[in-house]
Structures are given as C-alpha cells and as structure tokens.
Design a protein around this motif. Structure first.
Motif, PDB file in Angstrom:
ATOM      1  N   ILE A 467      68.619   3.613  -6.280  1.00 43.34           N
ATOM      2  CA  ILE A 467      67.267   4.010  -6.685  1.00 43.34           C
ATOM      3  C   ILE A 467      66.857   3.205  -7.913  1.00 43.34           C
ATOM      4  N   ARG A 469      63.087   1.005  -9.885  1.00 43.05           N
ATOM      5  CA  ARG A 469      61.654   0.947 -10.141  1.00 43.05           C
ATOM      6  C   ARG A 469      60.882   0.850  -8.823  1.00 43.05           C
ATOM      7  N   GLY A 470      59.807   1.622  -8.747  1.00 34.76           N
ATOM      8  CA  GLY A 470      58.981   1.632  -7.540  1.00 34.76           C
ATOM      9  C   GLY A 470      59.348   2.718  -6.560  1.00 34.76           C
ATOM     10  N   ASP A 471      60.502   3.355  -6.751  1.00 35.74           N
ATOM     11  CA  ASP A 471      60.916   4.424  -5.840  1.00 35.74           C
ATOM     12  C   ASP A 471      60.320   5.766  -6.278  1.00 35.74           C
ATOM     13  N   VAL A 472      60.228   6.672  -5.319  1.00 31.19           N
ATOM     14  CA  VAL A 472      59.836   8.054  -5.583  1.00 31.19           C
ATOM     15  C   VAL A 472      61.029   8.942  -5.253  1.00 31.19           C
ATOM     16  N   VAL A 473      61.356   9.838  -6.176  1.00 36.55           N
ATOM     17  CA  VAL A 473      62.459  10.779  -5.973  1.00 36.55           C
ATOM     18  C   VAL A 473      61.899  12.188  -6.084  1.00 36.55           C
ATOM     19  N   ALA A 495      62.388   5.207 -11.665  1.00 39.99           N
ATOM     20  CA  ALA A 495      61.635   5.734 -10.535  1.00 39.99           C
ATOM     21  C   ALA A 495      60.608   6.764 -11.011  1.00 39.99           C
ATOM     22  N   SER A 516      55.171  11.192   0.808  1.00 31.70           N
ATOM     23  CA  SER A 516      55.479  10.404  -0.390  1.00 31.70           C
ATOM     24  C   SER A 516      56.420   9.245  -0.107  1.00 31.70           C
ATOM     25  N   ALA A 518      59.593   9.585  -0.201  1.00 34.17           N
ATOM     26  CA  ALA A 518      60.645   9.756  -1.200  1.00 34.17           C
ATOM     27  C   ALA A 518      61.968   9.162  -0.714  1.00 34.17           C
ATOM     28  N   ALA A 519      62.571   8.370  -1.580  1.00 31.59           N
ATOM     29  CA  ALA A 519      63.835   7.733  -1.222  1.00 31.59           C
ATOM     30  C   ALA A 519      64.986   8.711  -1.242  1.00 31.59           C
ATOM     31  N   ASP A 563      54.701   1.399 -15.220  1.00 26.83           N
ATOM     32  CA  ASP A 563      55.520   2.022 -14.176  1.00 26.83           C
ATOM     33  C   ASP A 563      55.083   3.468 -13.982  1.00 26.83           C
TER      34      ASP A 563
END
Length: 1023
Positions: A467, A469-473, A495, A516, A518-519, A563
């Motif tokens: 995980i 930058r740019g990811d959604v958790v 993130a 979303s 989400a990762a 970010d």
C-alpha cells in the motif's frame, strides 16, 4: 348508478379576451413542434392522444354558451407528408390554419412524415382560449409517456387563472395599458406581405437570463421606453394544480433603449418576488367588455398600432421552459428539437417564444406584418441570436451598485506550526510531547507516543502489503483507539483512509468499499462479516505485535500536501453516493484557522460521538490530534444517557453539535459543566436557538457557528456568537456563518456567473487550498461542481447566501433539493432510489419538508403502492413499518424518512417535476396515526407517557394506541431522545434511566408506545 360528472369549467375573463383575439389574429393557437429522427406510428400516436386526452380532459373541450365542456371526443390526429420549413414559416400550411373554438375541437395533432422516412415531426396545436404553454406541456408529456408504455399523470383540475388569483389574492392595482408604447419596427403601414410573419433561429447555447437579454434587444430597437410583456405561469404559486387551462398572467417591464439586460433581469425578478402578475387579471379592462365591442377595439388597435407605431405593449417574450429531450424519446424515435410557436396578436407588434434544451436555445418570433417589417424582423432576430450566443451579455452591470468580486480575505489567522501535512503536524506533537494525552477512551487514556507507535505499526503493515501513495484503505472500526491508530497509519503510509460506520447496513458498506476501489480493509474483529469479500486485515492482530516499529520508526514515504488524506462519501442525487477526495493541504488549512476559531490546543478535549463515516468525525479527529489536544471517544449511540455522560462525566470540553441536536440538548435535564468551546454547524442556526445555547452553557465557553460542505475540508467559515452581542452586529434572519478560513477566496455569484451586490442573494463558491481534489471516479461530476472563477479553482456549493454589512456571510438556503439532517448532507434522490426497489412500491418520491413548529427539515417519502385500493377512500394500503425495516437494511438511520405516506398518484408540474404542494402533509402533522391495531391506552395507567408522545410528535393524544409507532408518526432519532428523556424523568427516574434506555435497544425502527411503556415498567421492576 350515478353517471360521472362531465368535465367542464367556466370561460375565464382572460379566455373571453382570447376568444375575441382569435377573430383578429387567427389561429391564436398554442403550438409545440417536436422533431426527431426515426418514425412514430400514426396509429400509435392516435391511441396515445386519446388516452392522454382522457386523462387530461382539458384537451377535449368545446365551447357551450359561456363554458368549456368536455366533448368526450379525442382530438383529431392527422398524418401529412413533409416537414416544417423553418426558413419559410410564413406559408406553412399547418401552423397558420384555424382551430376552434365553438362546437369544433379546440386541439389537434399533426404527424408529418419526411420524404424517404428521414424523420418525423409531431405538431401539437390548441386554441389559446383553452390551454396555455404550461397546460400543453402537461398534455404532450402524457402523450409521450403513453407512447413509451407508461401511465399518464393526468390533469383533472378545472382551475384557470381567475380561480387561482381568487384564492391567492392580488395585492396591487393592474397595469394601465394605453397605446403609447413604441414598436421596434416603428410605423409600418399595412401591405407588403402576410398579416403576420413567423421567423425562427436556433442558438447552440443555453445562457441564464435569456428572457432579459431578448427583452433588452427589443427595447434597443424602440424609439423610447418599451413595455415588454412576460407571461408568468401561475402554477408556481400552487404547484399542486394539475390543470391544462390558462394559468399564465403577464408581468410588464418598462425597458429603455440601451438598458443593460442585468437591470432588465433585476426588474423581472423583483416583479416575480412581489407577485405582480396576480394584479393583471383584468386584461387592461378588455376582459370585462362585451365580445363584439372587444373585437372592434382589437381590430382598431391592430390597424392603429401598425400605422402609428404605438401599442399597448412593445413586445411579448415568453419562455416555454427548459425541456428535457429524453421526455420525448421513444424506441425508434430520437428527438432532435422541441420548438414553440408564438401566438400573434393584433395588440403587440412582436412576440417571442423561447425553448431551451440540450445546450440549445430555440427562438421563434411572430410579428405583425407591414411594409418593411420582414427586413427589420430579420435584423432584430439576428441581434437576439447574437445576444444569446455571447452569453454573458452586451451591457455592463448598472453603475453605482456595490459589487463584491471576491470577499476580502481575513488577515491575522493563527498559523499552527508543525508542517504542511496532517502527518507532519501529528508527528511534531508526538515528538515534542510524547507523554501528553492524545486519546481518552473507556479503556483509559492513550498518549501521543503510544498512538504514534500504534499508527506506525499499522503503516508498516500496509507498506509491507504494497500500500502506498494513491491508494485508498477502508477503515471499519468503532470510535476506538484502534480506529484512530488505523486512520493515522493509513496516512503515514501515504494512502487515504476511507472511514466506514459499522452501524450502516452491510450492503451500503460493501457498496462504498467497491465504489472506492479500496486496496485493503482495516477492520476490527467484531465487524469482519460486514467487510465483505475484499482483502481484510484485522486491526487487533496488527496492533498486538508492533514488531520493528517498537524498536525504530519504519521507513515511511514522504507525504505531499496535495496527497489525499481521506475519502468520505456524501449523498448523491442520482442514487449513487459520491466519494470526496480531501487533500492534506485542505486539512492543514482548516486546522490553522480552527486553532483560533475553536481555541484549540493542549487543553482541548474534543468529544467524538459522531458517525466515523462523516466529516464531523474528521473535525474531532484532526482538531484534537493536530493541535496537541486529545480526542474523547464516546462509543455509545446518542441517547439521554450518552448525552448526559458526554457532558457530565466524559471530561470532554469541546463539542461539535448540529442545531437539531443542540435543540434537543437544551430541553434535557442536564446541568451543563464547564465547557471550553461549543461549535454549532451542519444546519442553519436561528438566533433563538443561539440564545438558548448561550443560556444553557453560560458565559464561559466560546460558542461559534460554523459552515462547511464536505468538499471544503470540513469547515470553511465561522462566526463567533459573542460578536452578535456587539452594538453594530448585523441584523439577519439566521445567525451569520461569518468569515472564511485563511487563504480562502469566496465568490457570491448570480445565475449568470456575475458577482452580486452586498445584501443580495447569490450562490457560494469557495477557492483556496481547502477545495477538495474532486469526486473519486466521477470526472463528469467533478467538472460540473469544481469550476474556475476569475482564474481560481473553486467549488460550487449550491448554497445560497448574502453578504451582510461588514463582509459577514449569511446562509440563506439551497439552490436545489439537497437537505441537511442532523448535519448529514442528504440527496433525497438517493433515498428515493432505494425505496423504489421495495417490492410493494409502484412509484415514489422523497422530499424534504418542514416540521410543524420547527425550523429543521425532515424527509418525507410519498409512495404509490402496488396493492389494491383500500375500501375506505382511494388511498392504497401500505405497510409503513415493513418499508422502514426494508430501508433500515440499506440506508443509514439519518437517511430513513421521518414519515412514509401512501398516495394514489404522484402529482407533477408541467415540467414533469413533483408538485410538492399537491402532496398531503405527513400524518403526524394532521394528528392521526398511520398504524393501528391496538386498544386505546388506559388513561389512568399510561396517560403521562401518552401525553409526552403527543407533545413531542404534535399529535392528538386521543388517537394514540398501544401499537402507535413513534417513527411512523413522523418522529426521528433526536425526537426519540427527547421523548425518552422526558419519559425517564416523568415515570422512570434518573437512577433507572440507563436500564430503561437499554431495554429499548433493538427497537430502532419499531418504537411503539406499548414497548416504551413496557420498558418503563421493567426499569422500575414492575414487570
């Protein structure tokens, strides 16, 4: 069997005038032309017209004596070959042919088939004496609904303009009409062509204030002050009317040559606000004169006006509406344009009909003929096209009016040290004051050092899993220390965290996660089943073993101000919630201003009782942890018990409350403790409630009114209530929302995108670092709402406001149907989309309505059930409680309508929108229950509880039964808090209140009077 009453109505005074006009200026018809590619079967049109005209009997009228009477015969539908030649309208065989009145039909439909099956045109025609443009839109809309296989909406009402004016009342004298107004064509002797000319232009643009722009062009061609007549649809005063009759009266605008369209538009808006059209029922006195005399006057006026260039009016500008072409779409037929043809009249030299659709403006003009008029008309029409095409207009704003291009920025905002991102600001406090308390929770306090380690542990695990930058958790946790550590850890990993509320329905949680992208999902163990099939990491397992993070901080990525810090979902008008992308820069800018606004610092203990899924929770989280204070976690749902604990026992000293909750709190039996700061926000705050808050909390705390859409990083304006006590405090209907945060330009614009003067209402646009990055995965919606103003990227809020003296902002309302309930922004369309999936709903609408005796709104759902009509009177039966249970499994509690009302049909306006005024008020407001089945409550046993219910719900106590349901009767969760607190004080006792409230858990959507009374008895140990 009694025969049904034949539809009929008197000829109104206006329509008597129209009967005379027809003989001077035939056909004096309302005509709507629908053109498209493809074919429509004429027999299908004939059948649809017959059904629609049965539902709208005003389309089948004939004249009998002084009444319009339903002939029972459908309008004629004729098929011809060809199409309308818009470049040669003067000789069009259909548009000029006579129609009605008398024993002949007063409406007809012509289907034109182009040679080679290259398109179809459908022309709807009605004598103006029986129908106006709004009425025709209702009828035509039903024809196309039937062609698509839908049910017609119908127009059963017989009201005409005189009926509505009689009900509403006129407040002024009618305009004196004398033939002194100049023609844009000057003197034009008869001859040289047709008696009436027709011209058309299409403009590939839609611009605001098009009526004013066209009116200004007409006036420009006049020798002196022109008088422009603008028909106004009276249905705006009573949207519940479903009538095809004439329901339009004129507004008269006096416009000087060279006058800017801005001023013309201001004059038009002022006239509509003052309802001046209601004064014009007499038609200049002509409607009261016998028809033979009227006809003579009209013929003379026609001739004299052409010869002298002097008229009762210089021109008519009629706007037939903004048309959605999809309303005319059919299988095999794609609409291309919808155009209105104006009715020529001998009293007026030029008449303009405007229609807007799909980025285009259709301009059709009729003019009284005469020598040289054709050439002048073409020139006039070219200038209209030019004025509309240029959009912003050809005239400057009137001079000597104070205009605010952008509100002045406030100087002196406190700059909170600690970095340009939320991560940097938190880590500074963790480094400088590691032993300071960061979180207070039921399990004990947690220091900054401990929270820093826990969040590092989460970040390290996320980085290990790829995980960044740019990811959604997604974070699915209660108001717990683990949840706080998870949110910080996600940001540390670069993130964005997506906070979720386990109290929301599982289907909604999973839909949000899916939308979303989400990762990964960080979830507390108790909520694993809610998370769904995505990649999940159990927070307790991660935090149980800090690993290397306990020895040395992990190698974390650099986080930049742009970010994304977090994503929060807000309601969507199409039924699909939208995720707002909030950058670190926005959070930091908010906290820097909030430090001063809210007196934030090490002494702050910010109460966090909010749903984790809303930005009010982010306010508590960031305001405390980025300024060295502590967030006080309150895990219990809002109830009399939890509110008392929050204020008295939790140690919190800073509170963010909606006006709705504030109103409930001041009515509870709570002794307010010493408080540091009270922030009121999320809804409009009225002065009376602000004063109650001041009395409740006393003189010590700082009390402020804050405002901020989700798209503007939590809060972007604030007003200190102490300022309202200064001698020069501005007078306002509501408490001002104050000044903007630092580096936040504010624009207040009218519908044309121009700044409004001080004191006038405009739409709020905000720029600066707090503007969100946009909507997650919604580029078209982002482009629509995040726009450039004066070179500044701004968010267009949809909120209306005005600037008060001194530069303060006052919130006025919404420009659309969006509503705030308990601080949560709700698009009624999203609730409606869910309710439409309920098996017993044939159709429904969800709308905000004012509560009886209160300022805060409530959602009301109107449903047309699929079940049979009840034998008692036409309203279908509907299981309201079951429907509420259905919604509770799919929507958060704050989105469930306070009332669900069954209706036989949904009334709509001429544009196909819901007619709110035609809908019944919720049953609670009428003093009746919508459920029954129980015996009347024994007055001697339950009188106290029943009286409390009656008082809170504003119903008649005599209609309450054992099975009466609090929520079905229109109550919501905050009203329930007040009700339970009063029952506790009256019949339970403070020492047993917790047991009483606990005994009602699980009845969130089935809170009956019998259950409340049983819980009260149980709490007292009596059952």
């Amino acid at each position: 069997m009694v025969a049904p009453t034949r539809f009929h109505r008197p000829v109104s005074p206006t329509e008597r005038l129209y009967l005379s006009t027809r003989e001077v200026a035939p056909p004096f018809a309302i005509q709507l032309v629908v053109e498209g590619d493809g074919e429509i079967d004429t027999d299908d049109v004939r059948a649809a017209v017959a059904i629609a005209s049965h539902a709208c009997p005003g389309a089948r009228l004939v004249l009998e004596d002084d009444r319009w009477v339903d002939s029972g015969t459908p309008p004629r539908v004729e098929q011809l070959t060809g199409r309308v030649d818009w470049d040669a309208l003067d000789t069009d065989p259909v548009l000029h042919r006579p129609i009605g009145p008398g024993p002949e039909a007063t409406t007809e439909v012509v289907v034109l088939r182009a040679a080679g099956n290259k398109g179809t045109t459908v022309i709807f025609r009605a004598f103006h004496g029986v129908m106006d443009a709004g009425g025709m839109s209702i009828w035509v809309g039903d024809v196309f609904r039937i062609l698509r296989g839908e049910e017609p909406l119908g127009a059963p009402d017989v009201d005409a303009d005189s009926d509505l004016v009689a009900r509403l009342g006129a407040s002024g004298a009618p305009t004196r009409l004398v033939p002194t107004r100049p023609s844009p064509f000057g003197r034009a002797a008869p001859g040289g062509g047709p008696v009436f000319l027709l011209r058309h232009r299409s403009v590939a643009a839609r611009v605001p204030a098009v009526v004013a722009k066209v009116a200004a062009v007409i006036a420009e061609h006049c020798a002196d002050t022109a008088r422009i007549m603008v028909p106004v649809d009276l249905r705006r005063h009573d949207p519940g009317i479903r009538s095809t009759a004439n329901l339009a009266l004129p507004l008269f605008l006096d416009v000087a040559p060279g006058q800017g369209w801005d001023e013309v538009n201001a004059q038009l808006l002022a006239g509509m606000v003052e309802r001046r059209e209601l004064n014009e029922m007499e038609g200049g006195g002509l409607s009261a004169i016998p028809q033979p005399v009227t006809r003579g006057i009209l013929r003379a006026a026609h001739a004299i006006g052409a010869r002298t260039g002097r008229n009762v009016v210089s021109g008519i500008v009629s706007h037939a509406g903004q048309v959605d072409l999809e309303q005319f779409s059919l299988p095999g037929f794609e609409p291309v344009s919808v155009r209105a043809v104006p009715s020529p009249t001998g009293l007026v030299p030029v008449s303009v009909a405007l229609v807007e659709h799909r980025g285009s403006t259709e301009i059709t003009v009729s003019a009284r003929g005469g020598r040289g008029v054709a050439e002048q008309l073409d020139e006039l029409l070219d200038e209209m096209v030019d004025a509309v095409s240029r959009g912003a207009g050809d005239r400057p704003v009137a001079a000597a009016r104070p205009v605010v291009p952008a509100l002045p920025l406030r100087a002196g905002a406190v700059t909170t040290p600690g970095g340009a991102t939320a991560v940097e600001m938190f880590r500074r406090h963790a480094r400088v004051t590691p032993d300071a308390v960061a979180v207070t929770a039921p399990g004990g306090p947690v220091t900054y050092g401990e929270l820093d380690l826990s969040s590092d542990t989460v970040a390290a695990e996320l980085i290990r899993r790829g995980i960044g930058r740019g990811d959604v958790v997604a974070v699915l946790a209660d108001r717990t220390v683990a949840g706080a550590a998870a949110q910080l850890g996600v940001m540390k990993a670069g993130a964005a965290f997506l906070p979720l509320d386990r109290r929301h329905p599982a289907a909604r949680i999973r839909a949000t996660i899916d939308d979303s992208g989400a990762a990964l999902i960080l979830v507390e163990r108790d909520h694993l089943e809610l998370a769904g099939p995505g990649v999940t990491v159990v927070l307790e397992e991660v935090l149980a073993d800090p690993g290397e993070a306990a020895v040395a901080p992990p190698d974390l990525p650099d986080v930049e101000p742009q970010d994304i810090a977090y994503v929060t979902y807000t309601s969507g008008s199409t039924g699909r919630p939208k995720g707002v992308l909030v950058p670190h820069a926005g959070v930091v800018n908010f906290v820097r201003s909030a430090t001063d606004w809210y007196r934030l610092g090490p002494e702050t203990r910010f109460a966090h009782y909010h749903t984790p899924a809303a930005d009010m929770a982010c306010a508590a989280f960031f305001c405390a942890l980025l300024t060295g204070g502590a967030v006080t976690l309150l895990p219990d749902d809002v109830s009399p018990v939890s509110l008392r604990h929050m204020f008295v026992d939790s140690g919190a000293n800073t509170f963010l409350l909606t006006p709705s909750l504030m109103s409930t709190i001041v009515r509870l039996d709570i002794e307010a403790p010493p408080v540091r700061t009270v922030i009121i926000g999320g809804e409009k705050l009225y002065p009376s409630l602000a004063e109650q808050a001041r009395e409740f909390f006393g003189a010590g705390p700082k009390i402020v009114n804050s405002y901020g859409p989700t798209e503007l990083s939590i809060v972007c304006t604030t007003y200190d209530l102490d300022d309202a006590r200064t001698p020069d405090a501005p007078a306002a209907e509501s408490v001002p929302i104050g000044h903007a945060s630092s580096d936040t330009p504010v624009f207040l614009l009218d519908e044309s995108g121009r700044s409004v003067p001080v004191g006038e209402v405009g739409e709020l646009y905000f720029g600066g670092p707090q503007v969100a990055a946009g909507y997650l995965g919604r580029p078209e919606l982002t482009a629509e709402r995040f726009v450039s103003v004066a070179g500044e990227r701004t968010y267009r809020t949809g909120d209306l406001a005005r600037v008060l003296e001194g530069g303060l902002l006052e919130f006025v309302g919404r420009a659309d149907d969006q509503v705030k309930i308990r601080g949560n922004r709700i698009e009624p369309g999203e609730v409606q989309a869910v309710l439409e999936t309920y098996p017993d709903v044939a159709a429904c609408a969800v709308v905000p309505r004012k509560r009886a005796g209160g300022a805060e709104p409530m959602l009301v759902a109107y449903v047309v059930p699929k079940t049979v009509v009840s034998p008692s009177g036409g309203v279908p039966e509907f299981a309201v409680v079951d429907a509420r249970d259905f919604l509770s499994g799919r929507l958060p509690s704050f989105m469930i309508p306070a009332a669900i009302v069954a209706v036989p049909a949904l009334p709509v306006t001429l544009n196909g929108k819901l007619d709110l005024a035609a809908l019944p008020l919720p049953v609670a407001a009428e003093g009746h229950t919508s459920t029954g089945g129980g015996d009347e409550l024994p007055a001697e046993e339950w009188a106290a509880t029943a009286r409390i219910w009656a008082d809170v719900l504003r119903v008649d106590v005599r209609v309450l039964t054992e099975d009466s349901d609090f929520f079905v009767l229109g109550g919501d969760s905050l009203a329930a808090v007040e009700m339970l607190a009063r029952v506790s004080r009256t019949t339970v006792g403070a020492e047993r209140e917790a047991r009483f409230v606990a005994g009602l858990e699980g009845f969130a959507h089935r809170l009956t009077l019998g259950r409340v009374h049983a819980a009260a008895l149980a709490a007292r140990g009596e059952c």
